[in-house]
Design a protein around this motif. Sequence first.
Motif, PDB file in Angstrom:
ATOM      1  N   PRO A  57     -11.721   9.070  -1.379  1.00 11.48           N
ATOM      2  CA  PRO A  57     -11.597   7.947  -0.447  1.00 11.48           C
ATOM      3  C   PRO A  57     -11.995   8.351   0.966  1.00 11.48           C
ATOM      4  CG  PRO A  57      -9.433   8.817  -0.979  1.00 11.48           C
ATOM      5  CD  PRO A  57     -10.423   9.541  -1.849  1.00 11.48           C
ATOM      6  N   GLU A  58     -12.226   7.357   1.807  1.00 16.95           N
ATOM      7  CA  GLU A  58     -12.581   7.621   3.194  1.00 16.95           C
ATOM      8  C   GLU A  58     -11.442   8.385   3.875  1.00 16.95           C
ATOM      9  OE1 GLU A  58     -13.527   4.944   7.094  1.00 16.95           O
ATOM     10  OE2 GLU A  58     -14.219   4.198   5.165  1.00 16.95           O
ATOM     11  N   ARG A  59     -11.782   9.323   4.746  1.00 12.35           N
ATOM     12  CA  ARG A  59     -10.834  10.164   5.480  1.00 12.35           C
ATOM     13  C   ARG A  59     -10.012  11.068   4.550  1.00 12.35           C
ATOM     14  NH1 ARG A  59      -7.982   5.909   7.432  1.00 12.35           N
ATOM     15  NH2 ARG A  59      -6.215   7.283   7.632  1.00 12.35           N
ATOM     16  N   ALA A  60     -10.652  11.535   3.453  1.00 10.35           N
ATOM     17  CA  ALA A  60      -9.982  12.459   2.543  1.00 10.35           C
ATOM     18  C   ALA A  60     -11.028  13.397   1.944  1.00 10.35           C
ATOM     19  CB  ALA A  60      -9.266  11.704   1.429  1.00 10.35           C
ATOM     20  N   SER A  61     -10.577  14.550   1.459  1.00  6.19           N
ATOM     21  CA  SER A  61     -11.481  15.480   0.798  1.00  6.19           C
ATOM     22  C   SER A  61     -10.678  16.330  -0.182  1.00  6.19           C
ATOM     23  CB  SER A  61     -12.197  16.360   1.822  1.00  6.19           C
ATOM     24  OG  SER A  61     -11.262  17.079   2.574  1.00  6.19           O
ATOM     25  N   TYR A  62     -11.396  16.988  -1.081  1.00  4.03           N
ATOM     26  CA  TYR A  62     -10.736  17.856  -2.052  1.00  4.03           C
ATOM     27  C   TYR A  62     -10.729  19.287  -1.541  1.00  4.03           C
ATOM     28  CZ  TYR A  62     -10.412  14.278  -5.568  1.00  4.03           C
ATOM     29  OH  TYR A  62     -10.069  13.156  -6.256  1.00  4.03           O
ATOM     30  N   TYR A  63      -9.589  19.956  -1.686  1.00  2.00           N
ATOM     31  CA  TYR A  63      -9.437  21.354  -1.334  1.00  2.00           C
ATOM     32  C   TYR A  63      -8.735  22.032  -2.496  1.00  2.00           C
ATOM     33  CZ  TYR A  63      -8.213  25.540   1.265  1.00  2.00           C
ATOM     34  OH  TYR A  63      -8.085  26.842   1.670  1.00  2.00           O
ATOM     35  N   ASN A  64      -9.420  22.976  -3.139  1.00  6.53           N
ATOM     36  CA  ASN A  64      -8.899  23.641  -4.342  1.00  6.53           C
ATOM     37  C   ASN A  64      -8.483  22.639  -5.405  1.00  6.53           C
ATOM     38  OD1 ASN A  64      -9.326  26.254  -3.566  1.00  6.53           O
ATOM     39  ND2 ASN A  64      -7.260  26.576  -2.794  1.00  6.53           N
ATOM     40  N   GLY A  65      -9.269  21.567  -5.567  1.00  6.89           N
ATOM     41  CA  GLY A  65      -8.990  20.577  -6.590  1.00  6.89           C
ATOM     42  C   GLY A  65      -7.915  19.570  -6.232  1.00  6.89           C
ATOM     43  N   GLU A  66      -7.338  19.649  -5.042  1.00  2.00           N
ATOM     44  CA  GLU A  66      -6.285  18.726  -4.627  1.00  2.00           C
ATOM     45  C   GLU A  66      -6.813  17.811  -3.531  1.00  2.00           C
ATOM     46  OE1 GLU A  66      -1.824  18.794  -2.637  1.00  2.00           O
ATOM     47  OE2 GLU A  66      -2.724  20.662  -3.291  1.00  2.00           O
ATOM     48  N   LEU A  67      -6.552  16.514  -3.667  1.00  2.00           N
ATOM     49  CA  LEU A  67      -6.999  15.540  -2.687  1.00  2.00           C
ATOM     50  C   LEU A  67      -6.126  15.625  -1.443  1.00  2.00           C
ATOM     51  CD1 LEU A  67      -8.958  13.204  -2.129  1.00  2.00           C
ATOM     52  CD2 LEU A  67      -7.214  11.667  -3.012  1.00  2.00           C
ATOM     53  N   ILE A  68      -6.747  15.886  -0.294  1.00  2.00           N
ATOM     54  CA  ILE A  68      -6.040  16.036   0.974  1.00  2.00           C
ATOM     55  C   ILE A  68      -6.497  14.926   1.910  1.00  2.00           C
ATOM     56  CG2 ILE A  68      -5.606  17.547   2.947  1.00  2.00           C
ATOM     57  CD1 ILE A  68      -4.575  18.724   0.348  1.00  2.00           C
ATOM     58  N   MET A  69      -5.542  14.168   2.449  1.00  2.00           N
ATOM     59  CA  MET A  69      -5.856  13.112   3.409  1.00  2.00           C
ATOM     60  C   MET A  69      -6.032  13.737   4.789  1.00  2.00           C
ATOM     61  SD  MET A  69      -5.984  10.408   1.600  1.00  2.00           S
ATOM     62  CE  MET A  69      -6.139   9.183   2.863  1.00  2.00           C
ATOM     63  N   THR A  70      -7.068  13.318   5.507  1.00  2.00           N
ATOM     64  CA  THR A  70      -7.306  13.788   6.863  1.00  2.00           C
ATOM     65  C   THR A  70      -6.328  13.085   7.797  1.00  2.00           C
ATOM     66  OG1 THR A  70      -9.634  14.034   6.325  1.00  2.00           O
ATOM     67  CG2 THR A  70      -9.054  14.025   8.659  1.00  2.00           C
ATOM     68  N   PRO A  71      -5.610  13.834   8.625  1.00  2.00           N
ATOM     69  CA  PRO A  71      -4.647  13.183   9.525  1.00  2.00           C
ATOM     70  C   PRO A  71      -5.359  12.326  10.567  1.00  2.00           C
ATOM     71  CG  PRO A  71      -4.812  15.516  10.008  1.00  2.00           C
ATOM     72  CD  PRO A  71      -5.636  15.273   8.782  1.00  2.00           C
ATOM     73  N   GLU A  72      -4.647  11.315  11.052  1.00  2.00           N
ATOM     74  CA  GLU A  72      -5.193  10.458  12.100  1.00  2.00           C
ATOM     75  C   GLU A  72      -5.455  11.301  13.334  1.00  2.00           C
ATOM     76  OE1 GLU A  72      -6.032   7.157  12.307  1.00  2.00           O
ATOM     77  OE2 GLU A  72      -5.752   7.145  10.145  1.00  2.00           O
ATOM     78  N   GLN A  73      -6.616  11.109  13.920  1.00  2.00           N
ATOM     79  CA  GLN A  73      -6.980  11.851  15.110  1.00  2.00           C
ATOM     80  C   GLN A  73      -6.604  11.081  16.359  1.00  2.00           C
ATOM     81  OE1 GLN A  73      -8.291  15.000  15.125  1.00  2.00           O
ATOM     82  NE2 GLN A  73      -7.919  14.949  12.930  1.00  2.00           N
ATOM     83  N   ARG A  74      -6.149  11.790  17.347  1.00  2.00           N
ATOM     84  CA  ARG A  74      -5.750  11.179  18.602  1.00  2.00           C
ATOM     85  C   ARG A  74      -6.972  10.830  19.449  1.00  2.00           C
ATOM     86  NH1 ARG A  74      -1.810  14.086  22.970  1.00  2.00           N
ATOM     87  NH2 ARG A  74      -3.663  14.919  23.909  1.00  2.00           N
TER      88      ARG A  74
END
Length: 121
Positions: free
Chosen positions: A56-73
């Motif tokens: 999904p938008e603002r997310a990526s996989y790291y070691n096979g786990e989906l990680i959401m990108t935190p909101e940027q200030r």
Amino acid sequence: MTEPSVRRKLPECDRCLFYAHDPHLVCTNHPSGVSSDACLGFQCDPMAEPEVLWEPERASYYNGELIMTPEQRWSCLGKLAILDLHPMFTGRCPQCEAGIACEKAGVHWDCGHCGWKDDSV
């Protein structure tokens, strides 16, 4: 009783001849996955197509786990403006262009010449 070691699916598992294509088993050699970063039993399946993981938008996989990108200030333009103007990068006051020395281990960048104060922290 000993704790079981952490086991997981590797990125290349879906291209292996032994891959189970089952959500509960990884493969026939290592049903719950491997505990290292490589599998000694890996045999490339020439007919296999790698699985495409939905991202999904603002997310990526790291070691096979989906990680959401935190909101940027800061917006992208705001980040560029900081690089162009902030004394941490320029060594000068953004208002009067006087040289600024960092105080308190890189936290406060205040101008003693014109009174400009860094409010980014």
